[in-house]
Design an enzyme around this catalytic site. Sequence first.
Site, PDB file in Angstrom:
ATOM      1  N   ASP A  58     -13.350  -5.571   2.952  1.00  0.00           N
ATOM      2  CA  ASP A  58     -11.841  -5.477   2.183  1.00  0.00           C
ATOM      3  C   ASP A  58     -10.930  -4.481   2.656  1.00  0.00           C
ATOM      4  O   ASP A  58     -10.517  -3.837   1.626  1.00  0.00           O
ATOM      5  CB  ASP A  58     -12.211  -5.454   0.563  1.00  0.00           C
ATOM      6  N   LYS A  60      -7.480  -3.074   3.688  1.00  0.00           N
ATOM      7  CA  LYS A  60      -6.216  -3.353   3.428  1.00  0.00           C
ATOM      8  C   LYS A  60      -5.493  -1.956   3.032  1.00  0.00           C
ATOM      9  O   LYS A  60      -6.109  -1.194   3.035  1.00  0.00           O
ATOM     10  CB  LYS A  60      -6.011  -4.112   2.260  1.00  0.00           C
ATOM     11  N   ASN A  63      -6.516   0.126   0.287  1.00  0.00           N
ATOM     12  CA  ASN A  63      -8.018   0.702   0.412  1.00  0.00           C
ATOM     13  C   ASN A  63      -8.076   1.821   1.567  1.00  0.00           C
ATOM     14  O   ASN A  63      -9.092   2.455   1.927  1.00  0.00           O
ATOM     15  CB  ASN A  63      -8.969  -0.241   0.694  1.00  0.00           C
ATOM     16  N   ASP A  79     -13.128   2.409  -1.281  1.00  0.00           N
ATOM     17  CA  ASP A  79     -13.376   0.969  -1.900  1.00  0.00           C
ATOM     18  C   ASP A  79     -14.789   0.137  -1.176  1.00  0.00           C
ATOM     19  O   ASP A  79     -14.137  -0.799  -0.453  1.00  0.00           O
ATOM     20  CB  ASP A  79     -12.311   0.221  -2.391  1.00  0.00           C
ATOM     21  N   THR A  97      -9.795  -9.858  -0.334  1.00  0.00           N
ATOM     22  CA  THR A  97      -8.633  -9.907  -1.160  1.00  0.00           C
ATOM     23  C   THR A  97      -7.862 -11.247  -0.445  1.00  0.00           C
ATOM     24  O   THR A  97      -7.729 -11.221   0.723  1.00  0.00           O
ATOM     25  CB  THR A  97      -7.770  -8.980  -0.916  1.00  0.00           C
TER      26      THR A  97
END
Length: 118
Positions: A58, A60, A63, A79, A97
């Site tokens: 995840d 991004k 994060n 995260d 996401t």
Amino acid sequence: MYGRVAQVYLICELVTGGELLEAVIRRGYYSEAEARLCFQQLLRGIDYLHSRNVVHRDLKLENLLLAAPDDITKVKIADFGLAKRSAAGAMSTVCGTPQYVAPEVIQGTPGLMYGPQG
């Protein structure tokens, strides 16, 4: 002993700079040299995780955290809620996401496997 409660202490690094996304929006831009430095840190972090068979799943801007406000020289990956150990190197769970996930993962094709690079 009966009734004794185990205590667990979690020690974390304090990062006060907030999300990289917020910093970019607040500042408006980063120079190519600053962006390159940030990206190099990210790649070193991913390399470290993958060398230990951990896949974040995840990544991004939200994060990626800055150690100090407006200091892009120290970026931290955060995260790990969707992270997975991947000794075999292949995963099939559709997660992440949606705006950032690779199309082949989102399609959820039966039998489709993806690796750390996916």
